[in-house]
Motif scaffolding. Structure first.
Motif, PDB file in Angstrom:
ATOM      1  N   ILE A  81       0.834  -1.210   0.000  1.00  0.00           N
ATOM      2  CA  ILE A  81       0.000   0.000   0.000  1.00  0.00           C
ATOM      3  C   ILE A  81       0.867   1.257   0.000  1.00  0.00           C
ATOM      4  O   ILE A  81       0.603   2.209  -0.753  1.00  0.00           O
ATOM      5  CB  ILE A  81      -0.983  -0.007   1.192  1.00  0.00           C
ATOM      6  N   ILE A  82       1.906   1.277   0.824  1.00  0.00           N
ATOM      7  CA  ILE A  82       2.791   2.448   0.890  1.00  0.00           C
ATOM      8  C   ILE A  82       3.489   2.674  -0.450  1.00  0.00           C
ATOM      9  O   ILE A  82       3.607   3.813  -0.915  1.00  0.00           O
ATOM     10  CB  ILE A  82       3.819   2.302   2.029  1.00  0.00           C
ATOM     11  N   LEU A  83       3.964   1.613  -1.062  1.00  0.00           N
ATOM     12  CA  LEU A  83       4.604   1.759  -2.374  1.00  0.00           C
ATOM     13  C   LEU A  83       3.612   2.302  -3.408  1.00  0.00           C
ATOM     14  O   LEU A  83       3.957   3.170  -4.221  1.00  0.00           O
ATOM     15  CB  LEU A  83       5.185   0.429  -2.843  1.00  0.00           C
ATOM     16  N   PHE A  84       2.387   1.798  -3.368  1.00  0.00           N
ATOM     17  CA  PHE A  84       1.338   2.262  -4.279  1.00  0.00           C
ATOM     18  C   PHE A  84       1.023   3.742  -4.032  1.00  0.00           C
ATOM     19  O   PHE A  84       0.966   4.546  -4.962  1.00  0.00           O
ATOM     20  CB  PHE A  84       0.084   1.401  -4.102  1.00  0.00           C
ATOM     21  N   ALA A 105       2.879   5.998  -2.496  1.00  0.00           N
ATOM     22  CA  ALA A 105       4.030   6.844  -2.815  1.00  0.00           C
ATOM     23  C   ALA A 105       4.108   7.118  -4.306  1.00  0.00           C
ATOM     24  O   ALA A 105       4.472   8.225  -4.730  1.00  0.00           O
ATOM     25  CB  ALA A 105       5.312   6.182  -2.333  1.00  0.00           C
ATOM     26  N   HIS A 106       3.729   6.140  -5.079  1.00  0.00           N
ATOM     27  CA  HIS A 106       3.778   6.305  -6.539  1.00  0.00           C
ATOM     28  C   HIS A 106       2.731   7.311  -7.040  1.00  0.00           C
ATOM     29  O   HIS A 106       2.998   8.112  -7.926  1.00  0.00           O
ATOM     30  CB  HIS A 106       3.583   4.943  -7.211  1.00  0.00           C
ATOM     31  N   PHE A 107       1.546   7.276  -6.442  1.00  0.00           N
ATOM     32  CA  PHE A 107       0.450   8.097  -6.940  1.00  0.00           C
ATOM     33  C   PHE A 107       0.121   9.321  -6.078  1.00  0.00           C
ATOM     34  O   PHE A 107      -0.686  10.149  -6.487  1.00  0.00           O
ATOM     35  CB  PHE A 107      -0.819   7.248  -7.075  1.00  0.00           C
ATOM     36  N   LEU A 108       0.710   9.446  -4.913  1.00  0.00           N
ATOM     37  CA  LEU A 108       0.322  10.504  -3.986  1.00  0.00           C
ATOM     38  C   LEU A 108       0.543  11.894  -4.557  1.00  0.00           C
ATOM     39  O   LEU A 108      -0.286  12.788  -4.354  1.00  0.00           O
ATOM     40  CB  LEU A 108       1.061  10.371  -2.654  1.00  0.00           C
ATOM     41  N   SER A 109       1.629  12.090  -5.256  1.00  0.00           N
ATOM     42  CA  SER A 109       1.894  13.429  -5.783  1.00  0.00           C
ATOM     43  C   SER A 109       0.777  13.891  -6.719  1.00  0.00           C
ATOM     44  O   SER A 109       0.489  15.080  -6.814  1.00  0.00           O
ATOM     45  CB  SER A 109       3.242  13.453  -6.495  1.00  0.00           C
ATOM     46  N   TYR A 156     -11.336  14.025  -2.474  1.00  0.00           N
ATOM     47  CA  TYR A 156     -11.781  12.652  -2.270  1.00  0.00           C
ATOM     48  C   TYR A 156     -10.829  11.895  -1.340  1.00  0.00           C
ATOM     49  O   TYR A 156     -11.270  11.106  -0.499  1.00  0.00           O
ATOM     50  CB  TYR A 156     -11.897  11.915  -3.615  1.00  0.00           C
ATOM     51  N   VAL A 157      -9.539  12.135  -1.510  1.00  0.00           N
ATOM     52  CA  VAL A 157      -8.550  11.497  -0.634  1.00  0.00           C
ATOM     53  C   VAL A 157      -8.745  11.994   0.793  1.00  0.00           C
ATOM     54  O   VAL A 157      -8.754  11.214   1.750  1.00  0.00           O
ATOM     55  CB  VAL A 157      -7.113  11.776  -1.135  1.00  0.00           C
ATOM     56  N   ASP A 158      -8.942  13.298   0.946  1.00  0.00           N
ATOM     57  CA  ASP A 158      -9.172  13.880   2.270  1.00  0.00           C
ATOM     58  C   ASP A 158     -10.438  13.311   2.896  1.00  0.00           C
ATOM     59  O   ASP A 158     -10.453  12.943   4.074  1.00  0.00           O
ATOM     60  CB  ASP A 158      -9.261  15.403   2.146  1.00  0.00           C
ATOM     61  N   TRP A 159     -11.489  13.204   2.111  1.00  0.00           N
ATOM     62  CA  TRP A 159     -12.754  12.666   2.617  1.00  0.00           C
ATOM     63  C   TRP A 159     -12.607  11.199   3.025  1.00  0.00           C
ATOM     64  O   TRP A 159     -13.187  10.768   4.029  1.00  0.00           O
ATOM     65  CB  TRP A 159     -13.857  12.808   1.591  1.00  0.00           C
TER      66      TRP A 159
END
Length: 172
Positions: A90-93, A95-99, A106-109
């Motif tokens: 999950i962290i690798l995923f 980290a790849h898409f977070l930027s 939606y992420v905040d919610w």
């Protein structure tokens, strides 16, 4: 076969527990005691006492100790790898898409929706462990006094553990 069951159990625990070790306790208890019957509630609570006193994340310590109880050293390794594997993926995923998505509402919610669930899991774990940890009125009083001292008087948790151990040795 026990190693495969151990791996799958801790993989589920690692994949579906948000909020850290305390939030994992209800899932760990269900898998270890209720689903597989690998130990009793008393044994589980005793291991939690050791897990709490050892340095490191509760989830990893729990997996290591419980894995050892179920299947020895290899069980420790299997359970520990299984419990951290979902987080690593999950962290690798993320980290790849977070930027790309860090400013998305939606992420905040989603995270705002997860927070109350984490609190509910921690409260559930507290109630579950309390039912079996308070074996008599003396234990209840000791737990209540230490909870008060830690929560409101800011007693250091290490000192609380030492006080509980000494007091338990004296009164039991």
């Amino acid at each position: 076969m026990n190693l495969l069951k151990l791996f799958i159990s801790f993989l589920k625990i690692g994949a579906f527990s948000f909020g850290g070790g305390y939030a994992m306790l209800p899932l760990i208890k269900k898998e270890i005691i209720e689903v597989h019957g690998w130990m009793t509630t008393k044994e589980f609570i005793d291991i939690l006492a050791v897990v709490e006193m050892t340095p490191g994340p509760i989830a990893i310590n729990s997996a290591t100790f419980l894995g050892h109880e179920v299947a020895g050293i290899l069980g420790s390794i299997v359970a520990t790898i299984a419990v951290v594997l979902p987080s690593i993926v999950i962290i690798l995923f993320i980290a790849h898409f977070l930027s790309k998505f860090k400013s998305s509402p939606y992420v905040d919610w989603a995270f705002k929706g997860i927070r109350p669930v984490v609190l509910g899991l921690i409260i559930s774990a507290s109630i579950t462990v309390s039912k079996d940890a308070f074996i008599d009125f003396k234990g209840f009083i000791l737990g209540t006094v230490l909870f008060y001292l830690i929560s409101f008087k800011k007693l250091h948790p290490i000192l609380a553990i030492i006080i509980a151990g000494v007091t338990g040795t004296i009164i039991y």
